[in-house]
Design a protein around this motif. Structure first.
Motif, PDB file in Angstrom:
ATOM      1  N   PRO A 159       0.799  -1.233   0.000  1.00 12.27           N
ATOM      2  CA  PRO A 159       0.000   0.000   0.000  1.00 12.27           C
ATOM      3  C   PRO A 159       0.831   1.282   0.000  1.00 12.27           C
ATOM      4  O   PRO A 159       0.363   2.321  -0.462  1.00 12.27           O
ATOM      5  N   THR A 160       2.072   1.222   0.487  1.00  4.78           N
ATOM      6  CA  THR A 160       2.903   2.429   0.545  1.00  4.78           C
ATOM      7  C   THR A 160       3.470   2.815  -0.818  1.00  4.78           C
ATOM      8  O   THR A 160       4.021   3.904  -0.976  1.00  4.78           O
ATOM      9  N   VAL A 161       3.365   1.903  -1.817  1.00  9.46           N
ATOM     10  CA  VAL A 161       3.837   2.215  -3.176  1.00  9.46           C
ATOM     11  C   VAL A 161       2.707   2.013  -4.190  1.00  9.46           C
ATOM     12  O   VAL A 161       2.953   1.730  -5.358  1.00  9.46           O
ATOM     13  N   SER A 162       1.482   2.146  -3.732  1.00  4.96           N
ATOM     14  CA  SER A 162       0.319   1.897  -4.591  1.00  4.96           C
ATOM     15  C   SER A 162      -0.520   3.154  -4.770  1.00  4.96           C
ATOM     16  O   SER A 162      -0.517   4.049  -3.921  1.00  4.96           O
ATOM     17  N   GLN A 163      -1.249   3.182  -5.878  1.00  2.00           N
ATOM     18  CA  GLN A 163      -2.226   4.239  -6.146  1.00  2.00           C
ATOM     19  C   GLN A 163      -3.190   3.735  -7.215  1.00  2.00           C
ATOM     20  O   GLN A 163      -2.769   3.149  -8.219  1.00  2.00           O
ATOM     21  N   ASN A 164      -4.474   3.918  -6.963  1.00  2.00           N
ATOM     22  CA  ASN A 164      -5.501   3.558  -7.943  1.00  2.00           C
ATOM     23  C   ASN A 164      -5.371   2.124  -8.442  1.00  2.00           C
ATOM     24  O   ASN A 164      -5.578   1.834  -9.622  1.00  2.00           O
ATOM     25  N   GLY A 165      -5.009   1.208  -7.557  1.00  2.00           N
ATOM     26  CA  GLY A 165      -4.918  -0.198  -7.916  1.00  2.00           C
ATOM     27  C   GLY A 165      -3.592  -0.630  -8.501  1.00  2.00           C
ATOM     28  O   GLY A 165      -3.364  -1.822  -8.695  1.00  2.00           O
ATOM     29  N   GLY A 166      -2.710   0.315  -8.799  1.00  2.00           N
ATOM     30  CA  GLY A 166      -1.397  -0.033  -9.338  1.00  2.00           C
ATOM     31  C   GLY A 166      -0.354  -0.120  -8.249  1.00  2.00           C
ATOM     32  O   GLY A 166      -0.479   0.494  -7.194  1.00  2.00           O
ATOM     33  N   VAL A 167       0.697  -0.918  -8.497  1.00  2.00           N
ATOM     34  CA  VAL A 167       1.848  -1.025  -7.598  1.00  2.00           C
ATOM     35  C   VAL A 167       3.059  -0.531  -8.375  1.00  2.00           C
ATOM     36  O   VAL A 167       3.312  -0.998  -9.487  1.00  2.00           O
ATOM     37  N   PHE A 168       3.842   0.381  -7.804  1.00  2.00           N
ATOM     38  CA  PHE A 168       4.832   1.093  -8.601  1.00  2.00           C
ATOM     39  C   PHE A 168       6.276   0.929  -8.151  1.00  2.00           C
ATOM     40  O   PHE A 168       7.173   1.458  -8.810  1.00  2.00           O
ATOM     41  N   GLY A 169       6.545   0.221  -7.037  1.00  2.00           N
ATOM     42  CA  GLY A 169       7.921   0.103  -6.596  1.00  2.00           C
ATOM     43  C   GLY A 169       8.176  -1.145  -5.793  1.00  2.00           C
ATOM     44  O   GLY A 169       7.250  -1.856  -5.379  1.00  2.00           O
ATOM     45  N   VAL A 170       9.468  -1.437  -5.566  1.00  2.00           N
ATOM     46  CA  VAL A 170       9.887  -2.562  -4.738  1.00  2.00           C
ATOM     47  C   VAL A 170      10.718  -2.025  -3.584  1.00  2.00           C
ATOM     48  O   VAL A 170      11.461  -1.051  -3.740  1.00  2.00           O
ATOM     49  N   PRO A 171      10.616  -2.634  -2.379  1.00  2.00           N
ATOM     50  CA  PRO A 171      11.375  -2.124  -1.231  1.00  2.00           C
ATOM     51  C   PRO A 171      12.873  -2.288  -1.442  1.00  2.00           C
ATOM     52  O   PRO A 171      13.339  -3.360  -1.853  1.00  2.00           O
ATOM     53  N   THR A 172      13.610  -1.220  -1.167  1.00  2.00           N
ATOM     54  CA  THR A 172      15.048  -1.217  -1.409  1.00  2.00           C
ATOM     55  C   THR A 172      15.747  -0.805  -0.118  1.00  2.00           C
ATOM     56  O   THR A 172      15.797   0.367   0.236  1.00  2.00           O
ATOM     57  N   GLY A 173      16.255  -1.776   0.602  1.00  5.74           N
ATOM     58  CA  GLY A 173      16.791  -1.531   1.938  1.00  5.74           C
ATOM     59  C   GLY A 173      15.818  -2.049   2.991  1.00  5.74           C
ATOM     60  O   GLY A 173      14.940  -2.861   2.707  1.00  5.74           O
ATOM     61  N   THR A 174      15.974  -1.563   4.199  1.00  5.47           N
ATOM     62  CA  THR A 174      15.225  -2.090   5.335  1.00  5.47           C
ATOM     63  C   THR A 174      14.213  -1.088   5.865  1.00  5.47           C
ATOM     64  O   THR A 174      14.280   0.109   5.582  1.00  5.47           O
ATOM     65  N   ALA A 175      13.274  -1.593   6.676  1.00  3.94           N
ATOM     66  CA  ALA A 175      12.475  -0.706   7.504  1.00  3.94           C
ATOM     67  C   ALA A 175      13.406  -0.072   8.539  1.00  3.94           C
ATOM     68  O   ALA A 175      14.464  -0.611   8.851  1.00  3.94           O
ATOM     69  N   LEU A 176      13.011   1.087   9.067  1.00  2.00           N
ATOM     70  CA  LEU A 176      13.902   1.874   9.925  1.00  2.00           C
ATOM     71  C   LEU A 176      13.209   2.319  11.196  1.00  2.00           C
ATOM     72  O   LEU A 176      11.986   2.482  11.224  1.00  2.00           O
ATOM     73  N   GLY A 177      13.988   2.545  12.232  1.00  2.00           N
ATOM     74  CA  GLY A 177      13.490   3.212  13.427  1.00  2.00           C
ATOM     75  C   GLY A 177      13.790   4.695  13.331  1.00  2.00           C
ATOM     76  O   GLY A 177      14.852   5.094  12.842  1.00  2.00           O
ATOM     77  N   GLY A 178      12.868   5.527  13.797  1.00  2.00           N
ATOM     78  CA  GLY A 178      13.088   6.966  13.875  1.00  2.00           C
ATOM     79  C   GLY A 178      13.061   7.392  15.329  1.00  2.00           C
ATOM     80  O   GLY A 178      12.082   7.131  16.034  1.00  2.00           O
ATOM     81  N   GLY A 179      14.123   8.015  15.796  1.00  2.00           N
ATOM     82  CA  GLY A 179      14.192   8.419  17.192  1.00  2.00           C
ATOM     83  C   GLY A 179      15.520   9.078  17.484  1.00  2.00           C
ATOM     84  O   GLY A 179      15.981   9.928  16.732  1.00  2.00           O
ATOM     85  N   ILE A 180      16.174   8.660  18.562  1.00  2.00           N
ATOM     86  CA  ILE A 180      17.418   9.286  19.001  1.00  2.00           C
ATOM     87  C   ILE A 180      18.553   8.261  18.988  1.00  2.00           C
ATOM     88  O   ILE A 180      18.493   7.249  19.703  1.00  2.00           O
ATOM     89  N   LEU A 181      19.563   8.499  18.160  1.00  2.00           N
ATOM     90  CA  LEU A 181      20.807   7.748  18.261  1.00  2.00           C
ATOM     91  C   LEU A 181      21.630   8.380  19.376  1.00  2.00           C
ATOM     92  O   LEU A 181      21.656   9.600  19.513  1.00  2.00           O
ATOM     93  N   TYR A 182      22.298   7.543  20.180  1.00  2.00           N
ATOM     94  CA  TYR A 182      23.071   8.124  21.273  1.00  2.00           C
ATOM     95  C   TYR A 182      24.397   7.401  21.454  1.00  2.00           C
ATOM     96  O   TYR A 182      24.556   6.235  21.087  1.00  2.00           O
ATOM     97  N   ASN A 183      25.358   8.135  22.026  1.00  2.00           N
ATOM     98  CA  ASN A 183      26.682   7.582  22.274  1.00  2.00           C
ATOM     99  C   ASN A 183      26.670   6.877  23.632  1.00  2.00           C
ATOM    100  O   ASN A 183      26.577   7.521  24.676  1.00  2.00           O
ATOM    101  N   LYS A 184      26.740   5.560  23.607  1.00  2.00           N
ATOM    102  CA  LYS A 184      26.611   4.778  24.835  1.00  2.00           C
ATOM    103  C   LYS A 184      27.786   5.014  25.785  1.00  2.00           C
ATOM    104  O   LYS A 184      27.626   4.923  27.014  1.00  2.00           O
ATOM    105  N   LYS A 185      28.961   5.332  25.247  1.00  2.00           N
ATOM    106  CA  LYS A 185      30.114   5.595  26.120  1.00  2.00           C
ATOM    107  C   LYS A 185      29.874   6.831  26.975  1.00  2.00           C
ATOM    108  O   LYS A 185      30.216   6.852  28.164  1.00  2.00           O
TER     109      LYS A 185
END
Length: 462
Positions: A159-185
């Motif tokens: 559904p994220t690459v669809s419109q009006n019944g058509g499919v227009f792309g293939v996933p390239t890479g991974t799903a991602l988290g959005g938030g805060i990267l932090y330096n553990k040290k």
């Protein structure tokens, strides 16, 4: 293994998204159902099996050259090169030349202009979700819905690459988290714990600042990076306003009149006023910022998890020092993380090499394509190709994302629940984060930006 549970849980969560989008009318209409709740469906007991499909698109026998437009981030370039090198090794008669474009609004404008003028490359890499809808894919891109390789893709991505019944792309890479990267040290040195509320985040920042370290990194030299305090806060917005995505799409909810939604802009303003950002943040570029995070020049960086791949490539000795946490909200019991779907690869209708382009997309949408990426680029999340799983030595930050998904505390980003995303958000965020605009004005301006986008998409109620 925990990584496998990570994959299973994300598939369950994404299936909720798939159901939402599938229940909607055409992609230009408002979602008809309520956005998914924070509590996920029970985990699947097995990974999705690769569906047996008809034979893949036949590769061209004659010499052919394809051009591939990709954004200039290190991770996108490395992923693209891994796919291209592996495919060309199997098909030496095919040459694929990679062209680069900037990210953010500048890159969006290049893609839109090249599509509008008929000057687009044979294939191109671009966002899925709301930004794709703005390209009017039914009019500009090749429909792949009848291609056999579509059966290899996890259904919830479609559904994220669809419109009006058509499919227009293939996933390239991974799903991602959005938030805060932090330096553990830094966290270890200062005795800090991962914050579950914004008040705890503020307290950590005061301790980090007192130690002579910039608490939060900002890289406004690449304006697209300014948006994460707003976008990654969406899981908190939905926790407080479960119908926000549907109401927002139907013009019934606004950022300026929804306190939870406006909070992200307030966080940007607070960061500037409390001097959280590092010196020269207004001109620092994305990769410079990643080095500063890895080197401990600042402690935390609001960002998508794809960035850990760039750190792994450029500073492999420091990537294990980088962790991830979801952007904190107001209620520790509802602490969560926002998840992004993979970007996609698309074929414009103007290509003269459609057969070769489709065969390359078939490779991307296969376990062999995933293997090619994994051989060169550490994954930043799960792949949405059936029959694949994360390697055992996944990076620590990805394990942190897995913990949110395993515990049912993850929600898709708004741009995958609604077709609307205003094109000027990054400029608005830069203005707030650099002290040129207050949060209330920014929210009002973004509502106006969204209104224009919704009208261009022809959404009802606008």
């Amino acid at each position: 293994m925990k990584q496998n549970r990570f994959f299973y849980h994300l598939i369950s969560m994404l299936c909720l998204l798939g159901l939402l989008a599938a229940c909607a009318p055409a992609a230009t209409q408002a979602p008809a159902t309520q956005a998914p709740a924070a509590t996920q469906a029970p985990a699947a007991t097995e990974a999705p099996a690769a569906t047996e499909a008809p034979a893949a698109t036949e590769a061209p026998a004659e010499p052919v050259t394809l051009t591939y437009l990709v954004d200039d981030s290190q991770n996108s370039q490395d992923t693209t090169k891994a796919l291209v090198d592996a495919y060309v090794a199997l098909h030496p008669n095919v040459t694929i030349n990679i062209e680069s474009r900037p990210g953010g609004t500048d890159g969006d404008n290049i893609v839109k202009t090249r599509l509008a003028t008929g000057d687009m490359t044979d294939i191109f890499f671009y966002n899925s979700g709301s930004l794709l809808q703005a390209l009017h894919p039914t009019d500009t891109l090749v429909d792949l819905s009848k291609e056999p390789f579509i059966a290899n893709i996890v259904d919830s991505f479609l559904p994220t690459v669809s419109q009006n019944g058509g499919v227009f792309g293939v996933p390239t890479g991974t799903a991602l988290g959005g938030g805060i990267l932090y330096n553990k040290k830094i966290y270890e040195q200062l005795g800090l714990s991962v914050p579950k509320t914004w008040a705890e985040f503020e307290a950590n920042n005061e301790k980090i600042k007192a130690a002579g370290i910039a608490p939060v990194g900002a890289t406004y030299g690449d304006t697209w990076t300014s948006q994460l305090f707003v976008l990654a806060d969406y899981c908190n917005v939905q926790q407080a306003n479960s119908n926000f995505a549907a109401d927002y799409t139907a013009n019934k909810a606004k950022y300026a009149t929804t306190p939870g939604a406006m909070a992200g802009f307030s966080y940007l303003q607070e960061g500037f006023e409390k001097d959280w950002y590092q010196k020269d943040f207004a001109t620092t570029k994305f990769e410079q910022g990643l080095k500063q995070l890895a080197d401990g020049e600042f402690a935390q960086y609001p960002m998508l998890s794809f960035a850990v791949g760039t750190i792994a490539t450029n500073w492999p000795d420091k990537v294990n020092d980088i962790g991830f946490f979801g952007q904190p909200g107001t209620d520790a019991s509802k602490n969560c993380a926002t998840i992004w779907m993979p970007a996609g690869t698309y074929i414009p209708k103007t290509t003269k090499n459609i057969a070769a382009a489709k065969d390359f997309l078939a490779f991307i949408a296969s376990p062999e394509g995933v293997d090619a990426i994994n051989a060169k680029v550490p994954p930043q999340g799960p792949y949405l190709i059936k029959g694949t799983e994360l390697p055992a030595d996944v990076l620590p930050a990805v394990k942190d994302i897995a913990a949110y998904i395993d515990s049912g505390k993850s929600i898709p980003a708004l741009e995958f629940l609604s077709p609307i995303k205003g094109p000027n958000l990054e400029q608005i965020c830069v203005a707030v984060g650099s002290g040129q605009m207050d949060a209330a004005t920014a929210a009002t301006n973004y509502d106006k930006d969204v209104e224009k986008q919704a009208q261009q998409l022809g959404l009802p109620g606008w």
